[in-house]
Design a protein around this motif. Structure first.
Motif: not given
Length: 886
Positions: A369, A403, A405, A471, A546, A567-568, A665-666
């Motif tokens: 991310n 991604r 954010w 988000n 997430h 995705s996180e 992340w991240q």
């Protein structure tokens, strides 16, 4: 819905008159506060914090606790003034004279040649265009931009249109009500960054003077029909002449393979709309043999072809406008279909899939991310070297997706162009994050403009794979993060009005080929079926998730839940002491309970969670004289191993749950502080990023301990061809000796683009004492490289045979130049025992190719890469080592 995209980067020009109003010898900008006690020369594009630093009014804003000590800046009223000259011909000979701001941060009034405003701005993500033909005069002119305090502007709106939460947690040291204004949400602080609520003209400003119309945007839509690409080009024109007939010739020229070109032109005979705009379409049909296909990083090349769109006016023969785009051809599709078609009638087969196909192939998306590259947005635009380092670091770690954010900014054209070139797909959030948002008419109107402009600007880039509305706001509403349950229906209605009724139609109209997800995380199609707010947005059978858990044992794969697409997910660590020293030179700051350390930790209970994770696997005595230094190092070990464990589970679960994405992340940092990043603010790789290079490798042997304590071994293959007739080597080591005590080999195979559990491997520990041994895994296959991997049967703190090593570092006198860029130094490491997590560090600017090593051989070689030559002896003496030992 299939997504067929044309991939492009863009530049534009107009041979009418263009007067740049950026800072230069001919255009001088100044700034002054409301009582005129503070003033100086300004740099435009720029911002007030940058300008105050450049004028030595404030110091380094990222040093010590200057984020709070300089907060007065954001409460002041600032005025930016420029003086510039205009010729009489510009005013008299041009039908259209526009003042264009590409980006103003955030709320301000604009005036030209007097103090009467010609208009106002309220959204840093919007391009503002003002008609100033009647305001200019021959000779010297003056432009003023008078800013409101963003903190005050947010408070005023909140008093009228409150939306939860009121403020960020107090530990953030931030400001309140950022959800009320269209500004970078993280500029009021976040759990990984400081608050710098800046103001300024952060993107270019200029005057356009012309008579007919200019090309403002170009979108491209491509479909594949059998052996042919069909390319539809939409050209968006702009003029301030409303309901006026515009005539001319629009042409498009496309470069193909072998430097051949095709060209098409059409006559333009259009009447501008009431807002002075109109759209013209033209179409190409291109044989698939005339272009090569664009692929994400790791799956193929990224060929780009120049497309030039040109408009020549019939009425004004010397006037034209054009855009040049570097385009590439690919297809993308987000597949949400019955999971039982892949996984059968099982628990995993319930629900829907969630995976991307690119050019018809289902690809596991590997990546991270992206947060803004600088907390001051103007520096994020200027510092292309920082963007280069971060994106190339992502590429070097085998990432295929980032991604962007939703609490940051729509990144610069340069950012997306680099992603085009490097093959990094972008999951693009719209800029709404971790809050409810108002839906009054003023807010909705500016959001509509924001979405339209940014979709039009970014649509053609290969980096854009999917749009997402926000988000975590669906999850926040359902989970009552901000005490919204008493007014749930109100907030749900506002949620639907903003993301579904306002944003969704704009995206689908301007970019019908790409999927628009209302939120991230969400259940995708299932959330839509449940009227866009799912009962459980984290349902593992749908969409993306997430996941954060700081209490469980995160070196244990059994800890993590299933998901279709991660995705996180992440864990904190501290930055290196080298990076910290760019923020403070006070040795008293280097302890966990110092004011500096407490101030920098924005995550509630952050140090406690780091310590809990460390202590679950490692041993660190509070009375150790190097406790803080080791805490930093152990935190990076803990972070790297936790993310490695979780990511490898997701990659393994291609076979078990059809998990098809892992974006941790991240990626990056905005200051020198504890965070979830894998790359420090200074650009130095943490241990996590070195590990990402391995756990995202195209081919990987990936073992794990099951619930009974036996080993399962997966072979993961991201290639388009199967792995056949390979062998997996398993070696058992005693921690006390750099020589295996047992070596076994097993046949291995795996199909293309998948993961496979290897069925015939003996997963027992062969009767060895768990506290004395570990297991090493490697792959032997013709023409295939795979990182080695390990299983540690017990936490390191329970290992009984670790010995203090003798380590010798030698640097060869022979220096190579690699790829005409980096210098390559050969670093030899000699040890007399196994070394756990050997970390090599140097203050010489550069990077080791590998780090955080489990050293299992008496001698090994590591390469060091740097741009500038350094004496091998100086490099050798500069290298320091750390390792785990209790």
């Amino acid at each position: 819905m299939k997504t067929y995209l044309l991939l492009c980067s863009v530049w534009s020009a107009v041979n009418a008159i263009n007067i740049k109003l950026s800072s230069s010898e001919s255009v001088v900008w100044t700034f002054v506060n409301s009582n005129r006690s503070i003033s100086g020369k300004a740099d435009v594009p720029g911002g007030i914090y940058s300008d105050l630093q450049a004028n030595y009014i404030i110091g380094n804003i990222l040093a010590e606790d200057n984020d709070v000590l300089t907060r007065w800046v954001a409460h002041e009223l600032w005025t930016y003034t420029a003086q510039f000259n205009v010729s009489k011909e510009v005013i008299l000979n041009s039908s259209v004279v526009h003042l264009v701001f590409e980006g103003v941060d955030t709320a301000a009034f604009i005036s030209v040649n007097d103090d009467t405003p010609i208009g106002s701005v309220n959204n840093m993500f919007v391009r503002y265009v003002f008609d100033i033909k009647d305001k200019l005069k021959e000779g010297l002119n003056e432009l003023k931009v008078s800013f409101l305090s963003p903190i005050s502007a947010a408070k005023v709106r909140s008093d009228k249109h409150f939306a939860a939460p009121e403020c960020v947690p107090s530990v953030y040291n931030g400001e309140c009500h950022v959800n009320q204004i269209r500004k970078m949400q993280a500029s009021f602080s976040w759990d990984w960054g400081p608050a710098f609520p800046s103001v300024g003209i952060w993107r270019p400003v200029y005057i356009e003077a012309y008579n007919s119309a200019i090309i403002r945007s170009v979108t491209t839509h491509i479909t594949k029909k059998k052996e042919e690409w069909v390319l539809n080009i939409k050209t968006y024109f702009e003029t301030s002449m409303k309901k006026t007939q515009i005539t001319g010739i629009l042409s498009a020229t496309l470069e193909l393979e072998g430097k051949t070109t095709v060209k098409k032109w059409i006559p333009v005979y259009e009447t501008s709309q009431t807002d002075g705009t109109f759209v013209v379409e033209l179409e190409f049909k291109i044989s698939e043999i005339q272009v090569r296909t664009w692929w994400p990083n790791g799956y193929g090349e990224q060929p780009l072809y120049e497309l030039v769109v040109h408009f020549a006016s019939d009425t004004y023969l010397n006037e034209s406008s054009h855009k040049s785009l570097m385009v590439g051809f690919r297809t993308v599709e987000l597949i949400e279909k019955d999971a039982a078609e892949i996984l059968g009638n099982t628990t995993a087969g319930k629900g829907l899939t969630f995976y991307f196909t690119v050019n018809g192939h289902p690809l596991f998306m590997k990546g991270s991310n992206w947060i803004p590259s600088n907390i001051l947005p103007e520096l994020g635009e200027r510092q292309t070297d920082v963007v280069d380092n971060l994106l190339k670091s992502a590429r070097d770690a085998h990432m295929s997706m980032l991604r962007v954010w939703g609490g940051g900014v729509y990144e610069s054209d340069y950012f997306y162009e680099k992603c085009d070139q490097l093959g990094i797909l972008i999951w693009q959030d719209f800029l709404f994050a971790c809050a409810m948002y108002p839906t009054d008419p003023e807010f909705i109107n500016t959001v509509q403009e924001e979405i339209e402009q940014n979709v039009l600007r970014l649509q053609y880039h290969p980096s854009i794979a999917v749009w997402a509305g926000n988000n975590e706001n669906e999850a926040a509403l359902v989970g009552n993060w901000y005490d919204t349950t008493p007014e749930f229906e109100k907030y749900k209605n506002q949620y639907i009005k903003l993301y579904v009724e306002t944003i969704k139609p704009i995206v689908q109209d301007l970019d019908p080929g790409r999927r628009y997800l209302v939120s991230s995380p969400s259940n995708g199609r299932e959330s839509e079926r449940e009227n866009y707010v799912a009962h459980n947005p984290y349902d593992p059978h749908y969409g993306d998730t997430h996941y954060y858990n700081y209490l469980a044992d995160n070196w244990n794969m059994m800890t993590y839940p299933k998901t279709r697409f991660a995705s996180e997910y992440g864990f904190q660590s501290l930055p290196s002491l080298v990076t910290m020293k760019t923020a403070t030179n006070n040795s008293e700051d280097f302890s966990l309970d110092s004011h500096y350390s407490v101030h920098r930790q924005h995550s509630p209970n952050g140090y406690s969670f780091i310590e809990l994770q460390m202590n679950s696997r490692m041993k660190l005595q509070k009375d150790d004289p190097k406790y803080f230094e080791k805490f930093i190092f152990y935190s990076q070990i803990s972070q790297a191993m936790a993310i490695k464990t979780e990511t490898e589970l997701y990659r393994q679960d291609q076979a078990n749950w059809y998990t098809m994405g892992a974006l941790y992340w991240q990626l990056n940092d905005v200051w020198q502080a504890p965070s979830w990043s894998s790359i420090e603010y200074t650009g130095r790789w943490k241990m996590l990023h070195y590990y990402a290079k391995d756990f995202f490798a195209p081919v990987l042997v990936s073992p794990r301990l099951d619930a009974s304590g036996e080993m399962e071994v997966y072979l993961i293959n991201d290639r388009f061809v199967p792995i056949l007739e390979a062998k997996i080597t398993i070696q058992f080591y005693n921690w006390s000796s750099p020589a295996p005590i047992l070596t076994k080999q097993y046949p291995a195979s795996c199909g293309p683009l998948t993961a496979a559990l290897q069925p015939n491997i003996d997963g027992t520990l062969m009767g060895y004492k768990k506290e004395e041994i570990f297991v090493k895994f490697s792959l032997l296959a013709t023409g295939i490289r795979s990182p080695v991997n390990y299983v540690f049967p017990v936490p390191l703190k329970r290992v009984t045979t670790l010995r203090k090593p003798n380590i010798e570092i030698l640097v060869s006198n022979f220096v190579m130049r690699r790829h005409h860029q980096n210098l390559e130094y050969t670093v030899q490491i000699r040890v007399d025992t196994v070394v756990a997590f050997l970390w090599l560090e140097t203050e010489v600017e550069g990077r080791f190719e590998e780090n955080g090593l489990i050293v299992t051989e008496p001698q090994m070689i590591v390469k060091f890469l740097c741009k500038d030559h350094v004496s091998p002896r100086i490099l050798e003496k500069s290298i320091t080592t750390q390792y785990y030992l209790h």
